[in-house]
Design a protein around this motif. Structure first.
Motif, mmCIF file in Angstrom:
data_model
loop_
_atom_site.group_PDB
_atom_site.id
_atom_site.type_symbol
_atom_site.label_atom_id
_atom_site.label_comp_id
_atom_site.label_asym_id
_atom_site.label_seq_id
_atom_site.Cartn_x
_atom_site.Cartn_y
_atom_site.Cartn_z
ATOM 1 N N THR A 38 0.837 -1.192 0.000
ATOM 2 C CA THR A 38 0.000 0.000 0.000
ATOM 3 C C THR A 38 0.873 1.244 0.000
ATOM 4 O O THR A 38 2.036 1.200 0.382
ATOM 5 C CB THR A 38 -0.906 0.057 1.245
ATOM 6 O OG1 THR A 38 -0.080 0.182 2.422
ATOM 7 C CG2 THR A 38 -1.780 -1.175 1.358
ATOM 8 N N GLU A 39 0.291 2.335 -0.456
ATOM 9 C CA GLU A 39 0.859 3.664 -0.229
ATOM 10 C C GLU A 39 -0.206 4.446 0.520
ATOM 11 O O GLU A 39 -1.415 4.241 0.314
ATOM 12 C CB GLU A 39 1.231 4.345 -1.546
ATOM 13 C CG GLU A 39 2.298 3.608 -2.351
ATOM 14 C CD GLU A 39 3.640 3.493 -1.650
ATOM 15 O OE1 GLU A 39 3.913 4.298 -0.723
ATOM 16 O OE2 GLU A 39 4.426 2.596 -2.016
ATOM 17 N N THR A 40 0.216 5.354 1.390
ATOM 18 C CA THR A 40 -0.695 5.874 2.405
ATOM 19 C C THR A 40 -0.542 7.377 2.623
ATOM 20 O O THR A 40 0.301 8.028 2.002
ATOM 21 C CB THR A 40 -0.417 5.146 3.734
ATOM 22 O OG1 THR A 40 0.906 5.486 4.193
ATOM 23 C CG2 THR A 40 -0.507 3.638 3.558
ATOM 24 N N ILE A 58 -2.747 -0.764 8.159
ATOM 25 C CA ILE A 58 -3.318 0.345 7.382
ATOM 26 C C ILE A 58 -4.678 -0.050 6.825
ATOM 27 O O ILE A 58 -5.652 0.709 6.889
ATOM 28 C CB ILE A 58 -2.362 0.763 6.248
ATOM 29 C CG1 ILE A 58 -1.245 1.674 6.797
ATOM 30 C CG2 ILE A 58 -3.108 1.453 5.109
ATOM 31 C CD1 ILE A 58 -1.682 3.084 7.155
ATOM 32 N N LEU A 59 -4.753 -1.241 6.264
ATOM 33 C CA LEU A 59 -6.017 -1.714 5.713
ATOM 34 C C LEU A 59 -7.066 -1.847 6.814
ATOM 35 O O LEU A 59 -8.214 -1.408 6.643
ATOM 36 C CB LEU A 59 -5.816 -3.048 4.992
ATOM 37 C CG LEU A 59 -7.070 -3.700 4.415
ATOM 38 C CD1 LEU A 59 -7.775 -2.778 3.418
ATOM 39 C CD2 LEU A 59 -6.713 -5.035 3.748
ATOM 40 N N ASN A 90 10.027 1.303 22.282
ATOM 41 C CA ASN A 90 8.614 1.268 21.929
ATOM 42 C C ASN A 90 8.326 0.551 20.622
ATOM 43 O O ASN A 90 7.323 0.803 19.971
ATOM 44 C CB ASN A 90 8.055 2.688 21.871
ATOM 45 C CG ASN A 90 8.835 3.576 20.899
ATOM 46 O OD1 ASN A 90 9.746 3.103 20.213
ATOM 47 N ND2 ASN A 90 8.476 4.836 20.837
ATOM 48 N N VAL A 91 9.222 -0.347 20.207
ATOM 49 C CA VAL A 91 8.983 -1.119 18.994
ATOM 50 C C VAL A 91 7.882 -2.139 19.248
ATOM 51 O O VAL A 91 7.951 -2.903 20.231
ATOM 52 C CB VAL A 91 10.262 -1.828 18.520
ATOM 53 C CG1 VAL A 91 9.987 -2.718 17.309
ATOM 54 C CG2 VAL A 91 11.340 -0.807 18.179
ATOM 55 N N GLU A 92 6.863 -2.151 18.408
ATOM 56 C CA GLU A 92 5.733 -3.074 18.581
ATOM 57 C C GLU A 92 6.231 -4.515 18.468
ATOM 58 O O GLU A 92 6.891 -4.880 17.503
ATOM 59 C CB GLU A 92 4.679 -2.796 17.514
ATOM 60 C CG GLU A 92 3.521 -3.754 17.525
ATOM 61 C CD GLU A 92 2.722 -3.718 18.810
ATOM 62 O OE1 GLU A 92 2.718 -4.767 19.516
ATOM 63 O OE2 GLU A 92 2.138 -2.656 19.110
ATOM 64 N N GLU A 93 5.906 -5.332 19.469
ATOM 65 C CA GLU A 93 6.371 -6.713 19.483
ATOM 66 C C GLU A 93 5.352 -7.675 18.894
ATOM 67 O O GLU A 93 5.692 -8.812 18.556
ATOM 68 C CB GLU A 93 6.735 -7.140 20.920
ATOM 69 C CG GLU A 93 7.905 -6.318 21.469
ATOM 70 C CD GLU A 93 8.265 -6.677 22.891
ATOM 71 O OE1 GLU A 93 7.645 -7.603 23.469
ATOM 72 O OE2 GLU A 93 9.174 -6.043 23.462
ATOM 73 N N TYR A 94 4.110 -7.235 18.758
ATOM 74 C CA TYR A 94 3.065 -8.089 18.197
ATOM 75 C C TYR A 94 3.087 -8.006 16.685
ATOM 76 O O TYR A 94 3.284 -6.936 16.117
ATOM 77 C CB TYR A 94 1.698 -7.664 18.725
ATOM 78 C CG TYR A 94 0.541 -8.423 18.116
ATOM 79 C CD1 TYR A 94 0.240 -9.721 18.520
ATOM 80 C CD2 TYR A 94 -0.238 -7.840 17.130
ATOM 81 C CE1 TYR A 94 -0.809 -10.421 17.962
ATOM 82 C CE2 TYR A 94 -1.300 -8.534 16.549
ATOM 83 C CZ TYR A 94 -1.565 -9.821 16.973
ATOM 84 O OH TYR A 94 -2.611 -10.501 16.400
ATOM 85 N N PRO A 102 0.338 3.566 11.135
ATOM 86 C CA PRO A 102 -0.741 2.686 10.667
ATOM 87 C C PRO A 102 -1.983 2.740 11.532
ATOM 88 O O PRO A 102 -3.033 2.214 11.137
ATOM 89 C CB PRO A 102 -0.096 1.294 10.712
ATOM 90 C CG PRO A 102 0.932 1.407 11.789
ATOM 91 C CD PRO A 102 1.482 2.798 11.672
ATOM 92 N N ASN A 103 -1.886 3.368 12.706
ATOM 93 C CA ASN A 103 -3.047 3.484 13.579
ATOM 94 C C ASN A 103 -3.783 4.803 13.389
ATOM 95 O O ASN A 103 -4.826 5.023 14.010
ATOM 96 C CB ASN A 103 -2.616 3.344 15.038
ATOM 97 C CG ASN A 103 -1.966 1.996 15.316
ATOM 98 O OD1 ASN A 103 -2.481 0.963 14.923
ATOM 99 N ND2 ASN A 103 -0.828 2.016 15.984
#
Length: 240
Positions: A19-21, A117-118, A234-238, A26-27
């Protein structure tokens, strides 16, 4: 390559997704363009013979200049040529679900970002999420995550353009266009599958969990490093 032993997922249809956004969060940001690039026979497929579907959305908000400079879509173009965000996101989500049901593997570079994003765009439009439509996410692979796991000590950047060089993938140099990036990602994955026997033995049902576990291990380690440097860990681990 033909002499190597492959498992069913490596020869299934691979679907490059990109995607381009409107931005990099993304939130908060929204989808502008999306591409799905279908490669038949996976690792044995011909990258010059792919089926591509492209979408252009009007996100309903201004596209910041910094984002437009990356992907080339201005607010004016999106409003004049794009379709409503809800229509586009709904179609993309349904197409992905149909492909999963047909046995395809979804492939993306930093795929968690594109999935989120989606999902966020669907939520903003009041539409059912991709995960709910599919009854749980189908098989997914992220070559960026795999590269971090398989080559943890390689120095240098790990963006898509760099990994195309590392894995000797010669494709269109118009990066930051969704269809071009999706095709390049498929090429990187094909090279990785040919190079690393460990991923060839994975079962289709293991792909998403393998990718999620690899990302979590990397993120946990990177967060420890950030904390040791007095920086925000704060890097997302999920994943995704």
């Amino acid at each position: 390559m033909n002499e190597l032993a492959f498992t069913s997922w490596t020869e299934s249809t691979w679907v490059g997704f990109d995607t381009e956004t409107t931005g990099v969060n993304p939130n908060e940001d929204l989808l502008v363009t999306a591409s799905l690039v279908l490669l038949a026979e996976g690792v044995k497929g011909d990258l010059s013979q792919v089926e591509t579907a492209n979408w252009l959305a009007d996100p309903g908000v201004e596209i910041p200049e910094v984002a437009a400079q990356v992907h080339g879509i201005s607010t004016e173009q999106a409003r004049a040529e794009g379709r409503p965000l809800g229509e586009v996101c709904g179609e993309v989500a349904e197409r992905i679900v149909d492909l999963w049901r047909s046995g395809a593997i979804l492939v993306g570079f930093n795929l968690a970002y594109d999935i989120r994003i989606l999902e966020h765009s669907l939520e903003v439009c009041g539409l059912t999420s991709l995960e709910e439509r599919a009854g749980g996410y189908g098989p997914m692979v992220d070559p960026l995550v795999w590269d971090r796991k398989l080559e943890p000590y390689r120095r240098g950047r790990r963006n898509l353009e760099t990994l195309c060089g590392v894995y000797e993938v010669s494709l269109d140099d118009r990066f930051h266009q969704a269809d071009v990036d999706a095709l390049a990602t498929l090429g990187v994955l094909a090279a990785m599958v040919a190079l690393y026997p460990s991923v060839r033995t994975l079962g289709r049902e293991e792909l998403t969990d393998y990718t999620a576990a690899a990302h979590q291990a990397w993120a946990e380690q990177f967060n420890r490093y950030l904390a040791s440097q007095g920086r925000d860990a704060n890097v997302e681990e999920y994943w995704p």
